[in-house]
Design a protein around this motif. Structure first.
Motif, short mmCIF file in Angstrom:
data_model
loop_
_atom_site.label_atom_id
_atom_site.label_comp_id
_atom_site.label_asym_id
_atom_site.label_seq_id
_atom_site.Cartn_x
_atom_site.Cartn_y
_atom_site.Cartn_z
N GLY A 226 0.81 -1.20 0.00
CA GLY A 226 0.00 0.00 0.00
C GLY A 226 0.85 1.26 0.00
O GLY A 226 1.76 1.42 -0.82
N ALA A 227 0.57 2.15 0.94
CA ALA A 227 1.29 3.42 1.02
C ALA A 227 2.60 3.32 1.79
O ALA A 227 3.33 4.30 1.89
N HIS A 228 2.88 2.14 2.36
CA HIS A 228 4.05 1.98 3.22
C HIS A 228 5.13 1.14 2.52
O HIS A 228 4.83 0.16 1.84
N PHE A 254 6.32 6.80 3.16
CA PHE A 254 4.87 6.84 3.25
C PHE A 254 4.30 7.57 2.05
O PHE A 254 4.52 8.78 1.88
N ASN A 255 3.62 6.82 1.21
CA ASN A 255 2.87 7.38 0.09
C ASN A 255 3.75 8.23 -0.84
O ASN A 255 3.26 9.19 -1.45
N ARG A 256 5.04 7.89 -0.92
CA ARG A 256 6.00 8.62 -1.77
C ARG A 256 6.03 10.12 -1.46
O ARG A 256 6.39 10.94 -2.31
#
Length: 313
Positions: A226-228, A254-256
């Protein structure tokens, strides 16, 4: 064929350690020229404990492993400042780009070590002679890298180096050569680097060797969902003027958008724990701006701070 090439390179990098039996009667610290070449640029890399040989994938790869600049599809400019102990500052600016007329990726860079004017002192006038002198070093680099297969890239940087102390100065050339191989499992990459390879320089009739450094590193995605994401890296280095060392580091993403980093410099004379953080902001559909900061413990010398600004378009 490619496996044979890598085997030869690994053996050549490890030969100095085998030849020395893993130990030296004494270390040659402070006897080599251009020590400023060993002070790493990039807050991102320093925040990961300088375990960046296999991670290099931005404009600062010009310093850490030129083979990594091929991973940037856009033009990127990087500005870096290092606040070093003893009122020493290091500045590094680099740019990487491609051209439709030639294959591969190109890079241009400039680096400078500066300090405030120093008071001239002598044995008979230890409080000063009412005169001051300047000292500083700089280098200018041209980098080229290209893909040889869909997993293997190589790069080289040629540096013109100027070193000055009061009315004395010397110029020389040095080269960096790097390799990156993408294994294809969990984002795993193997990186190899020969840094600051050059001939002796003669400073005031005292010949000194360049601080050549051999590095082998490995980086991989320890976690990604996911975002991690969590990136882990480690490397072994063999400097020509000191004992063998290791570096380990991590980067949480985290989420680029937001990044946390930490690492450790193992078996260094002063450097130890490091940590850092960063942000990436999309400024348009085709450009982004990145800011990174890193702190590094230098033991009895104090601490170092690094700030980096990257712009891609």
């Amino acid at each position: 064929m490619l496996r044979k090439v890598f085997l030869v390179l690994v053996v050549s990098l490890l030969l100095p350690c085998v030849a020395s039996g893993g130990t030296k009667p004494f270390e040659k610290v402070g006897t080599y020229a251009a020590p400023f070449l060993k002070i790493g640029v990039s807050a991102r890399a320093a925040g990961m404990g300088s375990a960046f040989t296999a991670v290099s994938n931005d404009a600062t790869a010009i310093y850490w492993n030129p083979a990594g600049i091929v991973e940037q599809q856009r033009t990127q400019v990087t500005l870096n400042t290092v606040v070093w102990p003893a009122d020493i500052d290091i500045y590094f600016v680099g740019a990487i780009f491609t051209t439709p007329y030639l294959p591969g990726t190109f890079g241009l860079s400039a680096r400078a070590l500066t300090m405030d004017p120093q008071i001239e002192r002598t044995i008979y006038m230890p409080e000063g002679t009412n005169r001051v002198f300047d000292a500083g070093d700089m280098s200018f680099g041209l980098t080229y890298a290209m893909w040889f297969t869909d997993r293997f890239s190589a790069g080289v940087t040629l540096h013109f180096i100027h070193m000055g102390l009061a009315d004395k100065s010397v110029e020389t050339l040095a080269g960096d050569f790097g390799l990156l191989y993408r294994i294809g499992i969990r984002g795993m990459k193997l990186g190899m680097m020969i840094q600051s390879l050059g001939s002796e320089v003669d400073f005031d009739d005292r010949p000194s060797k360049m601080p050549t450094l051999f590095k082998v590193g490995l980086g991989f995605d320890a976690y990604r969902r996911g975002a991690h994401a969590l990136l882990a890296a480690g490397e072994f280095s063999h400097p020509s003027d000191n004992k063998e060392r290791m570096n380990v580091g991590f980067e949480y993403e985290f989420n680029r958008f937001f990044f946390l980093r930490s690492g450790y410099n193992i078996d260094y004379d002063a450097q130890g724990l490091a940590w850092g953080m960063g942000f990436r902001i999309d400024t348009s559909q085709t450009s982004d701006l990145g800011f990174d900061y890193a702190w590094e413990d230098l033991g009895f010398l104090g601490q170092a701070h690094r700030v980096s600004l990257n712009f891609s378009y």
